[in-house]
Design an enzyme around this catalytic site. Structure first.
Site, PDB file in Angstrom:
ATOM      1  N   SER A 291       0.806  -1.224   0.000  1.00  0.00           N
ATOM      2  CA  SER A 291       0.000   0.000   0.000  1.00  0.00           C
ATOM      3  C   SER A 291       0.836   1.270   0.000  1.00  0.00           C
ATOM      4  O   SER A 291       0.301   2.362  -0.179  1.00  0.00           O
ATOM      5  CB  SER A 291      -0.942   0.022   1.212  1.00  0.00           C
ATOM      6  OG  SER A 291      -0.225   0.280   2.400  1.00  0.00           O
TER       7      SER A 291
ATOM      8  N   LYS B 125       1.411   4.001   7.405  1.00  0.00           N
ATOM      9  CA  LYS B 125       0.637   4.864   6.524  1.00  0.00           C
ATOM     10  C   LYS B 125       1.095   6.313   6.677  1.00  0.00           C
ATOM     11  O   LYS B 125       1.798   6.678   7.619  1.00  0.00           O
ATOM     12  CB  LYS B 125      -0.858   4.786   6.848  1.00  0.00           C
ATOM     13  CG  LYS B 125      -1.513   3.457   6.538  1.00  0.00           C
ATOM     14  CD  LYS B 125      -1.622   3.217   5.045  1.00  0.00           C
ATOM     15  CE  LYS B 125      -2.361   1.917   4.744  1.00  0.00           C
ATOM     16  NZ  LYS B 125      -1.558   0.744   5.115  1.00  0.00           N
TER      17      LYS B 125
END
EC number: 3.4.21.88
Length: 240
Positions: free
Chosen positions: A160, A198
C-alpha cells in the site's frame, strides 16, 4: 532548453534519488512544484523524456532514471519538501544479529559509525495486521541514518506504500514518537490492536491514514482510536 518547471522537476528527482535511492512519488513531485494536479507532472516527465534528460524504466512502478542534468545545475535550485528516507540496499538474506540487542547502541565498529537496531516484527503496508512483536533479531545501520532518539525496525508486509518507495519485504527504520505532523509516514496503532504503516493526515477532528497506492482507500478514524508509535526515518532493501 528546459523551462523553469522542467528544470525544477528534474533537479527534484535527481536530488531525491541521490538522497534516498528511490524517485519521489507523483504526489510529492506535485507538492514540490506547487502544481494543482498530477497531470502537470505527467506532462513535465514526458517533456524531460523527449529531451533525453530522463527515461522511464519498464515493468517497474514509478521507476525513473536521470540521464543528464542541465549545464547550469546547482543543488540550491532544488525544491526540498516531503519525506526523504535514507536507504540501504544490499543482497538478500537475513540480517546477522549484532550484540548486544539494545536500541540504537553502537555496534562492534572501531569508529562507532554503525549502530544496532532491534527488528520488532512485521508491519502492514496494506490492511492492518496484528503487528509489533518482541525483538526477533538486530540489524546494523549507519549512525547518521538515525539522528537523535530511540529507534527500532519493522519488516514491511504489503504494497500500500509503493508510491512512497516502500515495498513488500523492505525493512523500515522507525524513530520512537507519539506525535506526527501531517504528511509524516508513521507506524499507527489502531484500536490498540492493529498496527499499520501509513501517511498521517488530519481531517477536521479525525485522523486519516493514507496509503500511497491508489488501490487502497484512505481510512478515517476518531482521534481516540489511533496512536502514533513512531515515524519513518529510513529503509533497508535487499535483492536476490
Amino acid at each position: 532548453m528546459l523551462t523553469r518547471k522542467q528544470q525544477e522537476l528534474l533537479l527534484f528527482i535527481h536530488e531525491r534519488m541521490k538522497e534516498s535511492g528511490v524517485p519521489p512519488s507523483f504526489d510529492e513531485m506535485k507538492d514540490a512544484l506547487d502544481l494543482a494536479s498530477k497531470s502537470g507532472i505527467h506532462r513535465l516527465i514526458t517533456a524531460l523524456e523527449e529531451r533525453g534528460f530522463i527515461r522511464r524504466l519498464p515493468n517497474r512502478a514509478r521507476a525513473l532514471e536521470v540521464i543528464k542534468l542541465p549545464e547550469a545545475y546547482s543543488p540550491s535550485l532544488q525544491p526540498r519538501r516531503g519525506f526523504s528516507p535514507s536507504v540501504i540496499e544490499g543482497s538478500l538474506g537475513k540480517p546477522q544479529p549484532v550484540q548486544p540487542p539494545a536500541p540504537a547502541k553502537p555496534a562492534n565498529d572501531e569508529n562507532n559509525s554503525a549502530v544496532s537496531v532491534p527488528v520488532m516484527g512485521r508491519i502492514a503496508a496494506g490492511v492492518p495486521i496484528s503487528a509489533i512483536q518482541n525483538n526477533t533479531h538486530d540489524i546494523t545501520v549507519p549512525a547518521d541514518m538515525l539522528g537523535s532518539g530511540e529507534h527500532y525496525a519493522l519488516e514491511v508486509k504489503g504494497d500500500s506504500m509503493i508510491d512512497a518507495g516502500i515495498f513488500d519485504g523492505d525493512t523500515v527504520i522507525i524513530r520512537n514518537s507519539t506525535t506526527a505532523n501531517p504528511g509524516d509516514i508513521v507506524v499507527a496503532l489502531v484500536d490498540d490492536e492493529e498496527a499499520t504503516l501509513k501517511r498521517f493526515r488530519r481531517k477536521g477532528a479525525s485522523i486519516a491514514l493514507e496509503a500511497a497506492n491508489p488501490a487502497y482507500e484512505t481510512r478515517i478514524f476518531g482521534p481516540d482510536r489511533v496512536k502514533v508509535q513512531g515515524k519513518l526515518v529510513g529503509l533497508i532493501r535487499r535483492y536476490h
